[in-house]
Design an enzyme around this catalytic site. Structure first.
Site, PDB file in Angstrom:
ATOM      1  N   ASP A   1       0.866  -1.168   0.000  1.00 55.22           N
ATOM      2  CA  ASP A   1       0.000   0.000   0.000  1.00 55.22           C
ATOM      3  C   ASP A   1       0.910   1.227   0.000  1.00 55.22           C
ATOM      4  O   ASP A   1       2.091   1.165   0.356  1.00 55.22           O
ATOM      5  CB  ASP A   1      -0.943   0.000   1.202  1.00 55.22           C
ATOM      6  CG  ASP A   1      -2.238   0.742   0.902  1.00 55.22           C
ATOM      7  OD1 ASP A   1      -2.233   1.600   0.004  1.00 55.22           O
ATOM      8  OD2 ASP A   1      -3.254   0.474   1.567  1.00 55.22           O
TER       9      ASP A   1
ATOM     10  N   GLU B   1     -17.400  10.141   4.957  1.00 52.11           N
ATOM     11  CA  GLU B   1     -16.866   8.796   5.186  1.00 52.11           C
ATOM     12  C   GLU B   1     -15.982   8.409   4.016  1.00 52.11           C
ATOM     13  O   GLU B   1     -16.350   8.576   2.860  1.00 52.11           O
ATOM     14  CB  GLU B   1     -17.992   7.775   5.390  1.00 52.11           C
ATOM     15  CG  GLU B   1     -19.015   7.693   4.271  1.00 52.11           C
ATOM     16  CD  GLU B   1     -20.018   6.575   4.477  1.00 52.11           C
ATOM     17  OE1 GLU B   1     -19.839   5.738   5.381  1.00 52.11           O
ATOM     18  OE2 GLU B   1     -20.996   6.522   3.703  1.00 52.11           O
TER      19      GLU B   1
END
Length: 875
Positions: free
Chosen positions: A267, A616
């Site tokens: 990542d 979110e």
């Protein structure tokens, strides 16, 4: 004799053809392994290291171009210009439609190849968001509704996630025996689902049973069934080791048990967390980090820590052979995608750019938006609405918000239909009363004044935006434009601020002439990640000295009607990411009575609310009650919307709540304030049309929930395991969590979804009542549509292992979405595979077939009272 002559001629021609290639690795007719070894032998150590990061460096002497490995296609090609935007992943999961899901990702990969072909033709190289390697899908388990990135997943169930994930991979990678259309990537491996705010330091600790029965099945399916070519390791640690250097996950399971031979990619900047004390702090420095990640089979780094691999070599921490192990997997990717072959050799290169945003793809975006909608409640059959209705009130903060519909990790559609627009088009003869009513979470009502800006004196509408590739506003700007819609820029997730703008050490100057439309307080709101200064007529109004002030701030300024003011915002980047938000608005208390008065004469009120991807999502800077760092701290509907719904109920008119969300909400206290509940998720570019189709009855809803809607947060937290040192959201134990381990009745169950048709389930018949280990069975379920309308039902099969207190209450093991005509009965045959009877075994340290008694449940939901069952014995 003739055969011998033909053979000799063929060999001679093949040899002659091969001689046209300067190096054997350029010959597409040679075996891939041979080509890899040839190229590997030609590369220097520095060239190898340069190709082991996401921004792969060119090797001019071998005519190898630079390449950006990082690309996104979560629900459409993202961050690369115009593209078809399908519903967010959680909405795609709600379709429970595997064939259409596969078709969708075939279209996405067509657009991806078309974009690659165009960009490579024009520049002979590809940068970030231009390549063929897509870091999709996100198959983490949405174990807790508070996780902001849960919207990117296929929900809370391992089986549903596996099936849809494999379909996505096959759609992206294609079915050519020689060349992959694109690469897919299974992420984030593994045991990763928030919180966002501490993901760089969090250490997940769970039982082996939860690991193998919940967190790993989807990854295993994508590796063994989907042949996924890339796997991304996660930011967090697992059992004390960062995931990108985790021996259990990467070496023992992925490379060992599953024999995975594809690439592992980190990542982005996850390796930097290893040596920073404020994060994992598990490694002393960059060279040790790079060596450890490499030895644990992280092949390609998204980031720049692998620049230190030379130091790792010099220190004896690794050898060149260690580099070569990873390089072989990386180079295989180049050859699999045909990136080093003649363009004519790869038939995927013939996909024309006209496929992007094509009519067929737009139609599929609408179809998937329709199929994703879940009718959760429909009291007194309020829906569908009468086509001859005369007056409809549309209220709510999400009604006319096209940006909200796109979710996160999104592309840019050529056009977007908002829900308000969809309703207006669908009911052309009705009077439509629109009132925004409130913001999504702000208790005050805002009226944007951005339209009062011009870029300069007598200039065009909007603000002038100048970006510099230094953080001191030096030299000429590298990008200048006029922003007519609003100031929102961020580089989170690697998004480029604008063409030509670097990732680090940037600055931005945003300016315009503002003409006040009234006398009084005008609110200026600056939300930035770093140093900024706000000036009005050259006077400093606000400043932030560094990235410590991470939340939006409001600055009221008294202004006179008709007077012009020069406004300038200067932002200087010091940190890793850039976030620049700037708004100007009038702020007034929400006048609920006024809204109620305006809509009281409508025949029906359609309230469009819920959440927003601005609240979110991934590691966000959010300052709103109930939200933190991209996650939720509460699962209730924001307070201002609850109040507004309650006031709308007082009109006495039917209220239809169209919920836009990427996650489950605890709506128990709001249930009394609406008659129908329609979950539209973040439905993509055609969400407005799809919602209107369902409201009008032109589309019969068929979506099912891929997540549990708990009654409230207390119901979830009270049921969670108390054995973990982490509590609440940070607890990764599965006990009490999701439909698989929950013993109470939720508000709306996983798999729930109503239709305008009515279905009944007959008694199922099994091909066998007793089976041997590793044996499949077939279950035949009669389903009748008792209504006068054709409709689709999702037939669901769950399995429970009896007499095992540690086993899930039940687990989805098969499903199929079927069209059943009015008054028709269909016998639906579903295969329950041998994998359905495998559970964790300590001795095997893996899933194994478990003999014993099982209950097989079936129906159109996971709700116990609506399921039928039959018994089965595994010998």
């Amino acid at each position: 004799m003739n055969k011998i002559i033909v053979t000799i001629l063929f060999v001679v021609c093949a040899f002659s053809f091969a001689q046209n290639y300067k190096y054997p690795f350029r010959n597409p007719d040679l075996p891939v392994e041979q080509r890899i070894e040839n190229l590997l032998g030609l590369l220097t150590v520095d060239e190898k290291i340069g190709m082991m990061m996401d921004n792969s460096k060119a090797v001019p002497r071998l005519e190898i171009s630079a390449y950006g490995w990082w690309n996104e296609a979560l629900h459409g090609v993202a961050r690369a210009g115009t593209a078809t935007v399908f519903p967010q992943a959680i909405g795609l999961a709600a379709t429970w439609d595997v064939p259409e899901h596969l078709k969708t990702f075939e279209m996405i990969s067509d657009e991806a190849r078309a974009k690659y072909n165009k960009s490579f033709d024009e520049a002979s190289k590809t940068g970030r968001y231009e390549g063929l390697t897509f870091w999709t899908p996100n198959i983490n388990i949405f174990r807790d509704p508070r996780w902001g990135r849960g919207q990117e997943t296929y929900g809370e169930d391992p089986y549903l996630t596996s099936v849809l994930g494999v379909a996505a991979v096959k759609g992206l990678q294609g079915n050519d025996p020689k060349y992959f259309k694109t690469h897919a990537c299974a992420k984030h491996f593994a045991v990763h689902s928030g919180p966002e705010w501490n993901r760089h330091s969090y250490n997940a600790e769970i039982s082996k049973r939860d690991l193998y029965e919940t967190y790993l099945p989807a990854f295993k399916a994508l590796v063994l069934e989907g042949n996924v070519r890339e796997v991304m390791c996660a930011y967090n640690a697992f059992d004390g080791q960062p995931c990108c250097a985790n021996n259990t996950l990467l070496n023992e399971i992925l490379r060992g048990k599953w024999k995975y031979n594809g690439m592992v990619v980190s990542d982005c900047w996850a390796l930097a967390d290893f040596y920073q004390e404020k994060y994992h702090g598990t490694h002393p420095d960059e060279k040790t980090t790079a060596a450890d990640a490499l030895k644990h089979s992280t092949d390609l780094e998204c980031g720049d820590t692998y620049n230190n691999l030379n130091k790792s070599l010099a220190s004896g921490l690794i050898t060149e052979k260690d580099l070569d192990i990873s390089m072989r997997r990386i180079l295989k990717g180049w050859f699999e995608l045909g990136m080093l072959d003649p363009k004519s050799a790869v038939h995927w290169n013939n996909i024309p750019y006209s496929t992007v945003d094509s009519k067929e793809h737009k139609e599929q975006a609408l179809k998937m938006a329709q199929r994703s909608i879940v009718l959760m409640k429909n009291e007194k059959n309020v829906l569908p609405l009468d086509k001859n209705i005369k007056k409809i009130a549309v209220v709510g903060p999400n009604a006319d918000d096209g940006i909200m519909q796109l979710g996160n990790y999104n592309g840019t559609p050529s056009s977007t239909v908002t829900i308000l627009s969809g309703i207006k088009t669908k009911f052309p003869n009705a009077e439509i009363i629109y009132e925004k009513g409130s913001e999504v979470a702000d208790p005050s009502s805002r009226t944007s004044l951005y339209q009062n800006f011009v870029s300069q004196k007598n200039g065009e509408k909007g603000m002038k935006v100048e970006f510099f590739n230094n953080n001191e506003f030096k030299e000429k700007p590298v990008n200048t434009s006029v922003n007519k819609t609003g100031i929102t820029y961020n580089s989170f997730g690697g998004t480029q601020l604008a063409p030509g703008v670097a990732r680090e050490n940037t600055s931005a100057r945003i300016s315009g002439v503002f003409k006040s439309s009234y006398s009084g307080e005008v609110i200026f709101s600056a939300s930035t990640s770093d140093i900024y200064t706000l000036l009005i007529d050259g006077k400093e109004i606000a400043t932030r000295k560094g990235p410590d002030a991470r939340h939006p701030s409001e600055f009221p300024v008294k202004m006179e009607k008709g007077k012009e003011y020069l406004v300038e915002l200067r932002h200087s980047q010091k940190g890793k990411y850039v976030s620049i938000g700037f708004e100007v608005y009038r702020k007034d208390p929400v006048n609920f009575n006024s809204v109620k008065e305006k809509v009281k004469d409508a025949e029906v009120i359609v309230f469009v609310g819920g959440l927003s991807p601005s609240l979110e999502g991934e590691e966000m800077l959010v300052n709103a009650e109930g939200f933190k760092g991209g996650d939720k701290t509460s699962i209730e509907l924001p307070k201002v919307q609850r109040q507004l719904l309650a006031e709308l109920r007082k009109t006495g008119k039917p209220v239809v709540f169209v919920l836009c969300t990427g996650s489950a909400l605890g709506l128990q206290q709001d249930e009394k304030n609406y008659d129908a509940l329609l979950n539209a998720w973040y439905g993509g570019q055609s969400s407005g049309t799809a919602v209107a189709d369902v409201l009008a009855g032109d589309y019969n809803p068929s979506g099912k929930l891929p997540v549990t809607f708990y009654k409230n947060l207390e119901q979830l937290d009270n049921a969670l395991s108390k054995t973990s040192k982490h509590q609440g959201f940070e607890n990764y134990d599965m006990k009490g969590r999701t439909y698989r381990y929950m013993t109470e009745d939720p508000l709306y169950a996983f798999g729930h979804g109503l239709s305008y048709s009515k279905f009944t389930f007959g008694n199922a018949k099994s091909s066998k009542n007793s089976i041997s280990p590793n044996e499949n069975i077939t279950i035949t379920i009669p389903v009748t549509n008792t209504s006068e309308r054709d409709g689709e039902e999702v037939v669901q099969v769950y399995v429970k292992r009896n007499n095992d207190p540690l086993a899930p209450v039940k687990t989805l093991r098969a499903f199929e979405k079927v069209l059943i005509k009015a008054k028709e009965t269909k016998d639906i045959q579903l295969k329950i595979s041998e994998e359905s009877f495998k559970f964790y075994d300590e001795k095997a340290d893996d899933l194994v077939s478990k003999p014993g008694d099982y209950t097989v449940f079936y129906g159109g939901t996971s709700k116990n009272s609506d399921l039928k069952s039959t018994q089965l014995k595994v010998k």
